[in-house]
Design an enzyme around this catalytic site. Structure first.
Site, mmCIF file in Angstrom:
data_model
loop_
_atom_site.group_PDB
_atom_site.id
_atom_site.type_symbol
_atom_site.label_atom_id
_atom_site.label_comp_id
_atom_site.label_asym_id
_atom_site.label_seq_id
_atom_site.Cartn_x
_atom_site.Cartn_y
_atom_site.Cartn_z
ATOM 1 N N HIS A 43 13.425 1.465 1.051
ATOM 2 C CA HIS A 43 13.310 1.127 -0.379
ATOM 3 C C HIS A 43 13.911 2.214 -1.259
ATOM 4 C CE1 HIS A 43 10.936 -2.297 0.692
ATOM 5 N NE2 HIS A 43 10.011 -1.555 1.273
ATOM 6 N N GLU A 148 2.232 -2.856 9.082
ATOM 7 C CA GLU A 148 2.068 -3.272 7.682
ATOM 8 C C GLU A 148 2.014 -4.782 7.517
ATOM 9 O OE1 GLU A 148 5.196 -1.403 5.355
ATOM 10 O OE2 GLU A 148 6.732 -1.866 6.821
ATOM 11 N N ASP A 174 2.472 -3.049 1.713
ATOM 12 C CA ASP A 174 2.752 -4.303 2.414
ATOM 13 C C ASP A 174 1.502 -4.822 3.113
ATOM 14 O OD1 ASP A 174 5.481 -5.208 2.059
ATOM 15 O OD2 ASP A 174 6.076 -3.300 2.931
HETATM 16 C C1 3PY Z 1 4.061 0.344 2.213
HETATM 17 O O1 3PY Z 1 3.049 0.818 1.676
HETATM 18 O O2 3PY Z 1 4.209 -0.862 2.485
HETATM 19 C C2 3PY Z 1 5.157 1.230 2.561
HETATM 20 O O3 3PY Z 1 6.084 0.808 3.190
HETATM 21 C C3 3PY Z 1 5.094 2.659 2.090
HETATM 22 O O4 3PY Z 1 6.341 3.088 1.697
HETATM 23 MG MG MG Z 2 6.156 -1.256 3.403
#
Ligand code: 3PY
Ligand code: MG
Length: 256
Positions: A43, A148, A174
């Site tokens: 990102h 995630e 996420d």
């Molecule tokens: C998230 O919190 O999803 C991340 O990828 C942290 O950068």
């Molecule tokens: Mg993430």
């Protein structure tokens, strides 16, 4: 000491999180009191070229260089190591197959299929001999599979058992989206914290490292109690905003 040996020794390491693809900015970030600097290609704006160049100020400041690659870019994981990264974080590792592909890119045979060519990593670490580099590289490089999604949570045991996966790294933003079926994004969501704690437990029980991205720095102690030992704080936007806020407050207070 290497990043890997410090984690193995049980140290808690804080990493800055860099999204501005500029070695001059990374130089300033690395000069702060962090243990590591993570260059974010997912990102953040970092690219092959900025990673190649930004690892230099990180090493010069005596910090550990870490790279987060974009989703599925396991080729870039090998390149990041060839540029001198000590650890790579791979996002959205949602299955054992993803974990195996990531591990294959991260580790030389017999564990993986990483191709030979530490073109920058070797000279950046004082040169030395290729044979000992090969012998030590698999132990000296750390692969973090990001957990995630619900799919990743379901596959967690298999991911943790995958040879060449050294740890997991929770992406709470996420994860919160997955947890609430798209209802919200909230890295501090209380409702998911028991599960976040259980992920660290399971990783540590499997002899693997646990890392997490921390949005509220005041929660670091709680995450350490859960068993997380690699904590990410960022990004430059936040560092600049907090610094400017403090500076302006001091200036205004001095005039009132
Ligand atoms: C998230 O919190 O999803 C991340 O990828 C942290 O950068
Ligand atoms: Mg993430």
């Amino acid at each position: 000491m290497t990043f890997a040996s410090r984690l193995h020794a049980g140290e808690t390491l804080l990493t800055a999180w860099s999204g501005i693809p500029d070695p001059l900015t990374v130089e300033i970030v690395a000069a702060q009191g962090v243990d590591a600097v993570t260059l974010d290609m997912q990102h953040g704006g970092h690219t092959d070229d900025s990673v190649l160049r930004s690892i230099v100020p990180v090493l010069r400041a005596g910090r550990h260089p870490v790279v987060r690659v974009p989703v599925g870019r396991f080729d870039m994981a090998s390149r990041a190591l060839d540029f001198g990264a000590e650890a790579v974080i791979a996002p959205m590792v949602n299955s054992v197959e993803d974990a195996q592909s990531f591990a294959a890119a991260m580790k030389y045979p017999p564990i993986g299929e990483r191709s030979w060519g530490p073109t920058f990593a070797l000279p950046r670490n004082g040169g030395g001999d290729s044979k000992s580099w090969l012998r030590e590289a698999n132990a000296n490089t750390v692969s973090f599979a990001m957990i995630e999604t619900r799919a990743a949570l379901k596959a967690l045991d298999g991911i943790l058992e995958t040879p060449g996966i050294d740890g997991i790294f929770v992406g709470p933003a996420d994860f919160s989206i997955a947890w609430t079926e798209g209802g919200t994004v909230d890295s501090t969501l209380e409702d998911m914290m028991e599960t976040v704690a259980s992920i660290a437990d399971r990783a540590n029980a499997a002899g693997k490292h646990a890392g997490i991205f921390v949005v509220d720095a005041g929660m670091c102690g709680r995450f350490v109690e859960m068993g997380y030992r690699f904590l990410a704080l960022g990004t430059e936007h936040k560092y600049m905003a907090l610094g400017a806020e403090s500076l302006l407050k001091t200036a205004r207070n001095s005039m009132s």
